[in-house]
Design a protein around this motif. Structure first.
Motif, PDB file in Angstrom:
ATOM      1  N   TRP A 341      -6.005  24.318   0.507  1.00 37.52           N
ATOM      2  CA  TRP A 341      -6.001  24.345   1.965  1.00 37.52           C
ATOM      3  C   TRP A 341      -4.623  23.999   2.512  1.00 37.52           C
ATOM      4  CZ3 TRP A 341     -10.153  26.165   4.464  1.00 37.52           C
ATOM      5  CH2 TRP A 341     -11.369  26.207   3.763  1.00 37.52           C
ATOM      6  N   THR A 342      -4.353  24.491   3.714  1.00 38.72           N
ATOM      7  CA  THR A 342      -3.124  24.151   4.417  1.00 38.72           C
ATOM      8  C   THR A 342      -3.489  23.562   5.768  1.00 38.72           C
ATOM      9  OG1 THR A 342      -1.905  25.949   3.361  1.00 38.72           O
ATOM     10  CG2 THR A 342      -0.960  25.022   5.370  1.00 38.72           C
ATOM     11  N   ILE A 343      -2.959  22.379   6.059  1.00 41.54           N
ATOM     12  CA  ILE A 343      -3.181  21.735   7.346  1.00 41.54           C
ATOM     13  C   ILE A 343      -1.830  21.437   7.989  1.00 41.54           C
ATOM     14  CG2 ILE A 343      -5.409  20.743   6.708  1.00 41.54           C
ATOM     15  CD1 ILE A 343      -3.951  18.054   6.253  1.00 41.54           C
ATOM     16  N   TYR A 344      -1.907  21.081   9.278  1.00 45.28           N
ATOM     17  CA  TYR A 344      -0.699  20.800  10.056  1.00 45.28           C
ATOM     18  C   TYR A 344      -0.920  19.466  10.778  1.00 45.28           C
ATOM     19  CZ  TYR A 344       0.147  25.680   9.004  1.00 45.28           C
ATOM     20  OH  TYR A 344       0.332  26.875   8.338  1.00 45.28           O
ATOM     21  N   PRO A 345      -0.620  18.358  10.115  1.00 42.76           N
ATOM     22  CA  PRO A 345      -1.008  17.037  10.645  1.00 42.76           C
ATOM     23  C   PRO A 345      -0.127  16.492  11.749  1.00 42.76           C
ATOM     24  CG  PRO A 345       0.111  16.805   8.539  1.00 42.76           C
ATOM     25  CD  PRO A 345      -0.040  18.276   8.776  1.00 42.76           C
ATOM     26  N   TRP A 346       1.082  17.038  11.917  1.00 40.37           N
ATOM     27  CA  TRP A 346       2.044  16.410  12.818  1.00 40.37           C
ATOM     28  C   TRP A 346       2.197  17.157  14.138  1.00 40.37           C
ATOM     29  CZ3 TRP A 346       1.839  12.334  10.229  1.00 40.37           C
ATOM     30  CH2 TRP A 346       1.958  12.302   8.854  1.00 40.37           C
ATOM     31  N   ILE A 347       1.314  18.086  14.437  1.00 40.93           N
ATOM     32  CA  ILE A 347       1.484  18.946  15.616  1.00 40.93           C
ATOM     33  C   ILE A 347       1.010  18.277  16.908  1.00 40.93           C
ATOM     34  CG2 ILE A 347       1.299  21.075  14.288  1.00 40.93           C
ATOM     35  CD1 ILE A 347      -1.611  21.297  15.219  1.00 40.93           C
ATOM     36  N   HIS A 348       0.361  17.120  16.819  1.00 40.01           N
ATOM     37  CA  HIS A 348      -0.293  16.576  18.003  1.00 40.01           C
ATOM     38  C   HIS A 348       0.594  15.664  18.833  1.00 40.01           C
ATOM     39  CE1 HIS A 348      -3.640  17.496  15.116  1.00 40.01           C
ATOM     40  NE2 HIS A 348      -3.929  18.242  16.147  1.00 40.01           N
ATOM     41  N   SER A 349       1.842  15.534  18.459  1.00 39.08           N
ATOM     42  CA  SER A 349       2.775  14.745  19.260  1.00 39.08           C
ATOM     43  C   SER A 349       4.146  15.396  19.217  1.00 39.08           C
ATOM     44  CB  SER A 349       2.871  13.310  18.728  1.00 39.08           C
ATOM     45  OG  SER A 349       3.887  12.592  19.406  1.00 39.08           O
ATOM     46  N   ASN A 350       4.763  15.474  20.402  1.00 37.23           N
ATOM     47  CA  ASN A 350       6.133  15.999  20.495  1.00 37.23           C
ATOM     48  C   ASN A 350       7.177  14.892  20.419  1.00 37.23           C
ATOM     49  OD1 ASN A 350       5.438  18.793  20.936  1.00 37.23           O
ATOM     50  ND2 ASN A 350       4.765  18.213  23.001  1.00 37.23           N
ATOM     51  N   CYS A 351       6.745  13.672  20.230  1.00 34.56           N
ATOM     52  CA  CYS A 351       7.661  12.536  20.277  1.00 34.56           C
ATOM     53  C   CYS A 351       8.282  12.271  18.903  1.00 34.56           C
ATOM     54  CB  CYS A 351       6.935  11.287  20.756  1.00 34.56           C
ATOM     55  SG  CYS A 351       6.244  11.417  22.408  1.00 34.56           S
ATOM     56  N   ASN A 352       9.530  11.844  18.914  1.00 31.40           N
ATOM     57  CA  ASN A 352      10.252  11.386  17.727  1.00 31.40           C
ATOM     58  C   ASN A 352      10.358  12.445  16.624  1.00 31.40           C
ATOM     59  OD1 ASN A 352      10.880   8.577  18.458  1.00 31.40           O
ATOM     60  ND2 ASN A 352       8.654   8.311  18.477  1.00 31.40           N
ATOM     61  N   SER A 353      10.437  13.703  17.017  1.00 30.57           N
ATOM     62  CA  SER A 353      10.618  14.792  16.044  1.00 30.57           C
ATOM     63  C   SER A 353      12.096  15.121  15.911  1.00 30.57           C
ATOM     64  CB  SER A 353       9.859  16.050  16.490  1.00 30.57           C
ATOM     65  OG  SER A 353       8.472  15.849  16.444  1.00 30.57           O
ATOM     66  N   LEU A 354      12.545  15.261  14.677  1.00 35.58           N
ATOM     67  CA  LEU A 354      13.931  15.670  14.448  1.00 35.58           C
ATOM     68  C   LEU A 354      14.137  17.133  14.790  1.00 35.58           C
ATOM     69  CD1 LEU A 354      14.616  13.846  11.049  1.00 35.58           C
ATOM     70  CD2 LEU A 354      15.519  13.234  13.314  1.00 35.58           C
ATOM     71  N   SER A 355      13.100  17.930  14.567  1.00 37.24           N
ATOM     72  CA  SER A 355      13.192  19.368  14.858  1.00 37.24           C
ATOM     73  C   SER A 355      11.799  19.935  15.020  1.00 37.24           C
ATOM     74  CB  SER A 355      13.922  20.104  13.729  1.00 37.24           C
ATOM     75  OG  SER A 355      13.138  20.091  12.540  1.00 37.24           O
ATOM     76  N   ASP A 356      11.691  21.105  15.630  1.00 38.03           N
ATOM     77  CA  ASP A 356      10.403  21.776  15.750  1.00 38.03           C
ATOM     78  C   ASP A 356       9.836  22.145  14.379  1.00 38.03           C
ATOM     79  OD1 ASP A 356      10.535  21.562  18.481  1.00 38.03           O
ATOM     80  OD2 ASP A 356      11.172  23.635  18.827  1.00 38.03           O
ATOM     81  N   SER A 357      10.706  22.512  13.472  1.00 39.09           N
ATOM     82  CA  SER A 357      10.229  22.900  12.140  1.00 39.09           C
ATOM     83  C   SER A 357       9.592  21.713  11.425  1.00 39.09           C
ATOM     84  CB  SER A 357      11.372  23.475  11.303  1.00 39.09           C
ATOM     85  OG  SER A 357      12.414  22.515  11.139  1.00 39.09           O
TER      86      SER A 357
END
Length: 509
Positions: A341-357
């Motif tokens: 399976w592939t999940i995307y756990p970090w998509i729920h916050s735009n804070c403290n991200s180094l980059s969109d990727s």
């Protein structure tokens, strides 16, 4: 819910119904009538508790089912903020519309994983049970504290992983995320793409514990089978507070900690010291006729318990949260391959991200195939409140080791936890702990009956000494917990790590 749980202390017996008075003597009840009345009262209390548990489980399932809608609402809020930008400011972030589309696709991918997970879940109780009100004043109408929706305040049992576990043929790799798909649409797609599944060979869930004996599951109670999965029908879904959906997002992050390659660093910080300590304390376990028995309360998604089993211990994980157990049951029993399976756990916050990727990056799970990991026969998962389940006499002095990792501060009364650990350990048994003292109920307001005993580390060790524990090893380990390793903010814990040995039985009142 432990099978030994009964009604609260009996209230005074109600006045007898009017009857025929003979010789002016007051009517009395025979001992048989009193016993029958008490049994009926206990039965009504049990039915009430089952209805409360069904209500709690329906709400948790609804939280999972509400994940797509709640996530979409967040995304729409971000889009509204973007639209309020002036044209000049929009020109500085022209990639935002594509980012929003990417987020929407990843929400759908997470939703598909959740749907397959729920589809594999077999509720241990009849979810159609409703609370009909309390006609008997001796029954407590208010929900018991265990049915509130804190992550560690719900109970059940999930199936044990065995060497002969079966798998769902419907589990597929997520190859292309499906944009804007609701749970109902996923249900329709599944109904179209797959024929009805025969669940007759599936591992079942019961309401206490499942143990492995020769590759077969022994159950204390039969489960309620919902092979048609009618409990996934939209009629059972209700809108729940956003705090409930936040628990679903927390579970997705916990999956990374326990079942992704990206979580290896946290597992090395938290689980590796425990595993190394167990390995050194039981060097001859492979030569013994019966492997040592290790209990892991607060087992979460089951990785630590599985790793201990792979070391050659008869290991049982104990967990109180349906949120956790629904997910761990799916990973332990229904995954066919590593990286399925592939999940995307970090998509729920735009804070403290180094980059969109970084924010949008995929995480493949599980990093290993659980059934092929080399578990020791006897590995099991038991659901229910730790104190309630393990205070039963059958567990007294039965365990060679108890391992607690980020667990002891989840107690309303940590003294009761320590007392129970001492009670279930054999004389000479070891208690290995790693974790902070971030007491879960320390900041609970508005509940007069809420209890939270918050001890300092010094007091914890003093209480442990009272219950016969002697510290053999003690240190501080720095670690994180379900932290995004690429985030600009990462909370760190300086956890207490110890090995204590129970020196003698302690008489308790």
């Amino acid at each position: 819910m432990s099978e030994t749980e009964t009604a609260s202390a009996p209230a005074p017996a109600p006045a007898p119904a009017p009857g025929i008075v003979k010789d002016m003597a007051p009517e009395t009840q025979t001992p048989r009538e009193v016993d029958d009345e008490e049994e009926e009262k206990i039965s009504r209390q049990k039915k009430l508790e089952e209805a409360l548990e069904a209500q709690s489980l329906r709400r948790i399932i609804s939280a999972y089912l509400n994940y797509p809608e709640a996530s979409e609402e967040d995304l729409k809020r971000w889009e509204r903020s973007y639209r309020k930008l002036s044209p000049a400011h929009k020109a500085l972030v022209p990639h935002f519309p594509m980012k929003f589309q990417g987020l929407r696709e990843r929400i759908s991918a997470n939703s598909l994983f959740i749907y397959h997970m729920l589809q594999a879940f077999e509720p241990p109780i009849d979810l159609s049970q409703e609370l009909d009100g309390c006609e008997d004043s001796n029954l407590e109408c208010a929900p018991h504290e265990k049915y509130t929706l804190d992550e560690r305040h719900d109970s059940s049992c999930q199936p044990a992983l065995t060497n002969s576990c079966t798998y769902q043929e419907e589990s597929k790799h997520i190859r292309e995320p499906i944009a804007g798909v609701s749970i109902e649409e996923l249900q329709r797609k599944e109904a179209h793409n797959h024929s009805p599944k025969d669940h007759s060979a599936d591992t079942k869930i019961n309401n206490k514990t499942c143990e492995c004996d020769g590759g077969q599951l022994n159950h204390d109670h039969s489960s309620v089978s919902f092979s048609s999965h009618n409990w996934l029908d939209s009629s059972i879904q209700t809108h729940v507070p956003l705090v409930d959906v936040d628990k679903v997002r927390c579970i997705i992050r916990n999956i990374v900690r326990d079942w992704a390659a990206e979580g290896q660093r946290e597992r090395d910080q938290c689980y590796k010291p425990i595993l190394e300590e167990l390995d050194s304390l039981f060097p001859n376990r492979q030569k013994e006729s019966s492997p040592p028995a290790c209990l892991v309360p607060g087992a979460g998604l089951g990785r630590l318990a599985l790793e201990i089993s792979c070391l050659g211990f008869i290991c049982q994980g104990n967990e109180f949260s349906y949120y956790m157990m629904i997910c761990s049951s799916f990973i332990l029993n229904h995954t066919e391959d590593a990286g399925e399976w592939t999940i995307y756990p970090w998509i729920h916050s735009n804070c403290n991200s180094l980059s969109d990727s970084d924010q949008l990056r995929p995480i493949a799970i599980p990093d290993i195939h659980p059934a092929s990991a080399g578990i020791t026969e006897g590995f099991s998962m038991c659901g229910g409140d730790f104190v309630e389940v393990y205070n039963e006499s059958s567990h007294a002095g039965m365990w060679d080791a108890v391992v607690t990792c980020f667990f002891i501060d989840t107690a309303h009364n940590i003294i009761e936890y320590i007392e129970t650990i001492s009670k279930i350990l054999k004389d000479g048994g070891v208690w290995i702990n790693l974790g902070p003292l971030l007491y879960h109920f320390a900041d609970t307001y508005g509940h007069e009956n809420e209890m939270s005993i918050e001890l300092s580390l010094e007091d914890v060790k003093r209480v442990a000494s009272h219950y016969g524990f002697v510290i053999e090893k003690e240190s501080t380990i720095e670690t994180t917990y379900t932290t995004n390793p690429r985030a600009m903010m990462q909370n760190r814990y300086y956890t207490a790590f110890w090995t204590m040995r129970k020196t003698c039985a302690i008489a308790t009142t």
